[in-house]
Scaffold this motif. Sequence first.
Motif, short mmCIF file in Angstrom:
data_model
loop_
_atom_site.label_atom_id
_atom_site.label_comp_id
_atom_site.label_asym_id
_atom_site.label_seq_id
_atom_site.Cartn_x
_atom_site.Cartn_y
_atom_site.Cartn_z
N GLN A 41 -0.85 -11.34 9.79
CA GLN A 41 0.10 -10.88 10.29
C GLN A 41 -0.75 -9.92 11.24
N ALA A 42 -1.59 -9.31 10.36
CA ALA A 42 -2.47 -8.89 10.94
C ALA A 42 -3.46 -8.89 11.85
N LEU A 43 -3.32 -9.75 11.74
CA LEU A 43 -4.19 -10.96 13.66
C LEU A 43 -3.80 -10.86 14.42
N ASP A 44 -1.74 -11.19 13.94
CA ASP A 44 -0.86 -11.59 15.38
C ASP A 44 -0.80 -10.06 15.51
N LEU A 45 -0.64 -9.10 15.25
CA LEU A 45 -0.18 -7.78 15.38
C LEU A 45 -1.37 -7.28 16.52
N GLY A 46 -2.89 -7.72 16.26
CA GLY A 46 -4.21 -7.54 17.60
C GLY A 46 -5.00 -7.11 16.33
N ALA A 47 -5.20 -7.66 15.09
CA ALA A 47 -6.35 -6.89 14.46
C ALA A 47 -7.66 -7.46 15.06
N GLY A 91 -9.29 -5.90 -0.96
CA GLY A 91 -9.86 -6.71 -2.46
C GLY A 91 -8.97 -7.39 -2.58
N THR A 92 -7.33 -6.83 -1.72
CA THR A 92 -6.15 -7.37 -2.63
C THR A 92 -5.30 -8.68 -1.50
N GLY A 93 -5.76 -9.01 -0.07
CA GLY A 93 -4.65 -8.69 0.39
C GLY A 93 -4.51 -10.31 0.41
N THR A 94 -3.89 -11.35 1.41
CA THR A 94 -3.20 -12.78 1.31
C THR A 94 -3.56 -12.97 2.67
N ARG A 95 -3.51 -14.24 2.51
CA ARG A 95 -3.71 -14.37 3.41
C ARG A 95 -2.61 -14.25 4.80
N LEU A 96 -1.34 -14.52 3.77
CA LEU A 96 0.06 -14.28 5.17
C LEU A 96 -0.56 -12.81 5.57
N VAL A 97 -1.12 -11.65 4.58
CA VAL A 97 -0.92 -10.19 5.04
C VAL A 97 -2.21 -10.49 6.50
N ALA A 98 -3.57 -11.26 6.03
CA ALA A 98 -4.50 -11.48 7.43
C ALA A 98 -3.81 -12.33 8.36
N THR A 146 -5.65 -1.49 1.26
CA THR A 146 -4.43 -0.73 0.01
C THR A 146 -4.12 1.08 0.57
N MET A 147 -5.49 1.50 1.22
CA MET A 147 -5.21 3.05 0.80
C MET A 147 -4.32 3.98 0.95
N PRO A 148 -4.58 5.30 1.10
CA PRO A 148 -3.21 5.97 0.86
C PRO A 148 -2.90 5.93 2.40
N GLY A 149 -1.66 6.39 2.66
CA GLY A 149 -1.04 6.36 3.57
C GLY A 149 -0.97 4.85 4.82
N MET A 150 -1.48 3.66 4.42
CA MET A 150 -1.81 2.79 5.15
C MET A 150 -0.40 1.89 5.61
N ARG A 151 0.90 1.85 3.97
CA ARG A 151 2.14 1.24 4.28
C ARG A 151 1.76 -0.20 4.91
N GLY A 152 1.17 -1.01 4.54
CA GLY A 152 0.94 -1.68 4.61
C GLY A 152 0.36 -1.87 6.23
N LEU A 153 1.12 -2.58 7.28
CA LEU A 153 0.39 -2.71 8.40
C LEU A 153 0.70 -2.06 8.85
N GLU A 154 1.17 -1.32 8.95
CA GLU A 154 2.00 0.48 9.46
C GLU A 154 1.04 0.84 9.95
N GLY A 155 -0.12 1.40 9.14
CA GLY A 155 -1.42 2.15 9.59
C GLY A 155 -2.01 1.10 10.35
N LEU A 156 -2.19 0.70 10.42
CA LEU A 156 -2.84 -0.61 11.40
C LEU A 156 -2.30 -0.23 13.29
N LYS A 157 -0.87 -0.58 12.56
CA LYS A 157 -0.31 -0.73 13.50
C LYS A 157 -0.58 1.18 14.58
N ALA A 158 -0.38 2.25 14.14
CA ALA A 158 -0.86 3.94 14.42
C ALA A 158 -1.98 3.65 14.72
N ALA A 159 -3.27 3.27 14.13
CA ALA A 159 -4.91 3.52 14.92
C ALA A 159 -4.89 2.47 16.05
N LEU A 160 -4.05 0.75 15.56
CA LEU A 160 -4.26 -0.05 17.27
C LEU A 160 -3.46 1.26 18.22
#
Length: 206
Positions: free
Chosen positions: A93-99, A84-91, A57-71
């Motif tokens: 989705q992040a793993l599915d994207l390659g986290a 601190g706030t992410g749900t199982r669904l977010v987790a 949830t830090m500035p610039g992340m826009r949900g999982l878009e930040g993860l995609k950019a970093a990957l």
Amino acid sequence: MGLRILVADDHELVRDTIAMFLESDGTGQVIQAGTLDDALKLMKSHGAFDLVLLDYTMPGMRGLEGLKAALKISGGNPVGLISGTGTRLVAQQALDLGAAGFLPKTMPAKSLVNAVKFMAMGEIFAPADFMSGKNDAPETDFEKSLSDRERQVLRGVLAAKSNKEIAIDLELQEPTIKLHVKTLCRKLDAKNRTDGAMIARDAGFA
């Protein structure tokens, strides 16, 4: 030679705590960033890190878009999320994207350090009890009454951010945030935003 780890989180205390645990047990050297932009710049200027940890949830992340950019620029090296706030669904989705993994901030320090080592070795990490929902706190009636966007805005209000700052964080227009704050005050029966923040805190909203 220890690991080179980048920890990006907008809360200095969180960064320092993670860095302290990882450096004190000799896991490696921790570089810190406070926004996604800073993290991406460091990834470009410092070459590949053994592991990059991004706060969801830090500035610039826009949900999982930040993860995609970093990957995209990690050179195939692991990138994980902390939240601190992410749900199982977010987790999921992040793993599915390659986290490389998903670390709830509620994890004990020792488990966190072990998870970091695990991810740096190329393994995928997600706490089983978190992913199965066994430790899920039931959604309160207070939370049910708010939309996802209203919750995001309310978290900004709780962090004592101005409408302008919240607008920048969520990449929305300032008048839109103003409208959300107005709606929140009406829903919470609050006199103003400060009163709304107190009501939210009393209800256990975080």
